[in-house]
Structures are given as structure tokens and as C-alpha cells.
Design an enzyme around this catalytic site. Structure first.
Site, PDB file in Angstrom:
ATOM      1  CG  ASP A  24     -13.191   6.447  13.217  1.00 34.17           C
ATOM      2  OD1 ASP A  24     -13.124   5.741  12.186  1.00 34.17           O
ATOM      3  OD2 ASP A  24     -12.317   7.284  13.515  1.00 34.17           O
ATOM      4  CD  GLU A  37      -0.985   0.701   3.630  1.00 37.18           C
ATOM      5  OE1 GLU A  37      -1.474   1.812   3.402  1.00 37.18           O
ATOM      6  OE2 GLU A  37      -1.044   0.144   4.745  1.00 37.18           O
ATOM      7  CG  ASP A  62      -8.422  -0.366   6.071  1.00 35.39           C
ATOM      8  OD1 ASP A  62      -8.658   0.296   5.042  1.00 35.39           O
ATOM      9  OD2 ASP A  62      -7.418  -0.185   6.797  1.00 35.39           O
ATOM     10  CE  LYS A  90      -0.856   1.308  14.342  1.00 32.34           C
ATOM     11  NZ  LYS A  90      -1.710   0.649  13.550  1.00 32.34           N
TER      12      LYS A  90
HETATM   13  N1  PSU Z   1      -2.051   1.568  10.557  1.00 31.93           N
HETATM   14  C1  PSU Z   1      -0.694   1.699  10.566  1.00 31.93           C
HETATM   15  N2  PSU Z   1      -0.094   2.382   9.571  1.00 31.93           N
HETATM   16  C2  PSU Z   1      -0.806   2.933   8.552  1.00 31.93           C
HETATM   17  C3  PSU Z   1      -2.227   2.772   8.556  1.00 31.93           C
HETATM   18  C4  PSU Z   1      -2.803   2.094   9.559  1.00 31.93           C
HETATM   19  O1  PSU Z   1      -0.039   1.211  11.477  1.00 31.93           O
HETATM   20  O2  PSU Z   1      -0.214   3.555   7.669  1.00 31.93           O
HETATM   21  C5  PSU Z   1      -3.010   3.324   7.399  1.00 31.93           C
HETATM   22  C6  PSU Z   1      -3.370   2.200   6.423  1.00 31.93           C
HETATM   23  O3  PSU Z   1      -3.273   2.706   5.107  1.00 31.93           O
HETATM   24  C7  PSU Z   1      -4.813   1.910   6.746  1.00 31.93           C
HETATM   25  C8  PSU Z   1      -5.306   3.293   7.111  1.00 31.93           C
HETATM   26  O4  PSU Z   1      -5.537   1.361   5.683  1.00 31.93           O
HETATM   27  O5  PSU Z   1      -4.247   3.866   7.856  1.00 31.93           O
HETATM   28  C9  PSU Z   1      -6.575   3.250   7.913  1.00 31.93           C
HETATM   29  O6  PSU Z   1      -7.077   4.525   8.033  1.00 31.93           O
HETATM   30  P1  PSU Z   1      -8.554   4.751   8.600  1.00 31.93           P
HETATM   31  O7  PSU Z   1      -8.464   4.314  10.040  1.00 31.93           O
HETATM   32  O8  PSU Z   1      -8.792   6.205   8.422  1.00 31.93           O
HETATM   33  O9  PSU Z   1      -9.469   3.890   7.786  1.00 31.93           O
HETATM   34 MN    MN Z   2     -12.045   6.275  10.363  1.00 36.71          MN
END
Ligand code: PSU
Ligand code: MN
Length: 300
Positions: free
Chosen positions: A138, A24, A142, A159
């Protein structure tokens, strides 16, 4: 497909049926600071090849869905950092129509990988159900993507900036099998274990590849989540990382950071609060995931 641009190397590998893995680009632009982001992205490509798979780093460049980036494109994303738009499923059509750039999240990378015919994808961490989602709602796109797009994602677990229990519940609802590689405990990204269990423990890339094959034979829509514990030598002390995560979450609340900004904010703050230790661990766990994804792809 009109909007899809697959690099020559990837096209060739796919035609020959040789192993390919997706990588990614939000992790490059938003997940790590420059220049470590560029170094890590390039090293991931090297590790994939060393383990027998051709790496396809994925992003949207000038409105094209690019599968397989050049070194210049990776450097551009790394240098531009958070100025590049973070692109998830909802953003893809708009960025194409406007001929703009986007760094793809896990969800968007899965979509582009599936379009190209790539079935295995390595990253660091996935988005999940955030703490407090009961009121904020939220939940990362994914998770829904894992329920509908046939790509197996190798990550280091979730995490604890997320609610791990709710993330597992949501994945169950979406019909996504959660596999632990060599472990029955869900790894928690910076640490190799947590209080939660994965659905299935598998001990070899071949066993995982076999499960992916059956999922495809059945014609099931979704993917699979393969959680790969961070190598012990790079794991962090659970209490120390939790303290930093708590502080980062508190600051995010105080500064009213929400939506797509929250994950990049927390990652950067945790890295600062741990004096860069969490970034070093983050880099190592990504390498470990790339190697496993390459082996799974080879076993397919
Ligand atoms: N977790 C990490 N590093 C990252 C991400 C998540 O440890 O770079 C990034 C990934 O691209 C993941 C995105 O798909 O954050 C998720 O963002 P959101 O929670 O806004 O969907
Ligand atoms: Mn989000």
C-alpha cells in the site's frame, strides 16, 4: 482540453499571471466531518485571498474536471461526504466517461492543477507508504504523482499512520525534493517534528519559489514536497497522538479495512479517539499551509 472546466475567476487570474493555488476536495468529502469540512474549505479560500492568491478548489463534477468550485459545489461535496467517490489518477477517465462526481486526492488534484497551469497546491497531509507496505504494497498514488507532475505541494509532513522512513525513501526514488519550511526535521502532521530529516531546509517563500522556477527551467517532470510544520500552539502531544494512531491501526487490521478506505478510516478514528483534538489541529495546519502556498505562488 475538452473535459476541463476552469472557473471565470481562475481563468482570468491565470491569464493575467497573478497568483493562483490549487486546493483538493478529498479532504472535504473524506478527510473531515460535516460541517467542519465545508467551513474549513471556505475559510481556506478566504486565507488564500488574504495572502494574495486566488484559490482554485478542484473536483470532478458531472464528469467535468472542475478547477475553481462555487460555494454550492463545495457545500455539496461536504454534505455528501464519503458517498462521493474518492478519485485518484486511475479514477479520472472512468468518472469522465460516466459523467459522475469525484472528490480529488492529492494525486488527482495535481493532475488537474497541472492541466490548468497551476503550479502550487496546498493541502493538509499527503498519502504515503503505509506501515506494513512490505507485505500490503500500500503506497499512495500521491507519491508517484509527485514524481511525474510539475506541481509543488505544501503539506504538514506525513502522519505517523504512515511509515515515514519508507515514504522518504520512495520520494527519493521518484526524484522528489523534500523541503522543510523553517526546519530541517520532517514535520509529522500533528506534531511539528519527527526523528527524520528533510532534504533541504528553506526559510522564505522566495527561496522555495526560486527552486520551483529552476525545476521548471530544467523541464523536469515532477513536483516538489514542501513540508510546513504545524504552528506550535496547535501541535499535539506526540505520545498521546501516537497512542490513538496505534489503536486506530489495530482496529483497521481487525476490521480488514484496506485500499482507498484505510486513510479516511484512520483519520476519522484518530479524531474520535482524541475527542476532536486532532480535527482541530488538522484544520489549523491546513490554514497554515494555505497561507504559505499563497506566499510561494506570489513569489513565483
Ligand atoms: N491525509 C490527510 N487528510 C486527507 C488525506 C490524506 O491528513 O484528506 C487524503 C488526501 O486526499 C490524500 C489521500 O491524497 O487522502 C490519500 O489517500 P490514499 O492513501 O488512499 O492514496
Ligand atoms: Mn493506498
Amino acid at each position: 482540453m475538452k473535459h476541463l472546466k476552469i472557473s471565470k475567476k481562475i481563468k482570468k487570474a491565470l491569464l493575467e499571471g497573478s497568483p493562483v493555488i490549487a486546493l483538493e476536495s478529498t479532504i472535504i468529502s473524506h478527510g473531515m466531518p460535516f460541517p467542519q469540512n465545508v467551513q474549513t474549505a471556505l475559510e481556506c479560500e478566504r486565507i488564500a485571498r488574504e495572502n494574495g492568491a486566488e484559490p482554485a478548489t478542484i473536483a470532478i463534477i458531472g464528469g467535468k474536471l472542475c478547477v475553481g468550485l462555487t460555494q454550492e459545489q463545495i457545500e455539496y461535496l461536504g454534505q455528501t461526504g464519503q458517498e462521493v467517490q474518492k478519485a485518484s489518477r486511475r479514477d479520472i477517465p472512468i468518472l469522465i466517461a460516466r459523467k459522475q462526481d469525484g472528490a480529488t486526492t492529492v494525486a488527482a488534484t495535481m493532475i488537474l492543477a497541472a492541466m490548468a497551469g497551476i503550479r502550487v497546491f496546498a493541502t493538509g497531509g499527503i498519502g504515503g507508504v503505509h506501515r506494513g507496505a512490505q507485505t500490503s504494497m500500500d503506497i499512495s498514488a500521491d507519491l508517484k504523482e509527485l514524481g511525474q507532475t510539475p506541481v509543488a505541494v505544501v503539506c504538514a509532513g506525513a502522519k505517523s499512520i504512515l511509515d515515514l522512513a519508507l515514504t522518504l525513501e520512495y520520494l527519493e526514488t521518484q526524484g522528489v525534493p523534500v523541503i522543510g519550511y523553517g526546519t530541517s526535521e520532517l514535520p509529522a502532521f500533528y506534531t511539528d517534528r519527527s526523528a527524520y530529516k528533510v532534504d533541504y531546509r528553506m526559510d522564505s517563500p522566495k527561496e522555495i519559489a526560486d527552486a520551483i522556477k529552476v525545476q521548471r527551467q530544467l523541464g523536469f517532470a515532477g513536483g516538489m514536497l514542501i513540508t510546513n510544520p504545524i504552528p506550535r500552539a496547535y501541535a499535539m502531544d506526540a505520545d498521546m497522538i501516537d497512542a490513538s494512531i496505534h489503536q486506530a491501526l489495530q482496529e483497521a487490521r481487525e476490521q480488514c479495512i484496506k485500499g482507498k478506505e484505510i486513510t479516511p478510516f484512520l483519520l476519522a478514528r484518530v479524531s474520535e479517539l482524541t475527542g476532536g483534538d486532532s480535527l482541530a489541529s488538522n484544520i489549523q495546519l491546513v490554514y497554515n499551509n494555505v497561507a504559505l502556498a499563497a506566499k510561494i505562488s506570489s513569489a513565483l
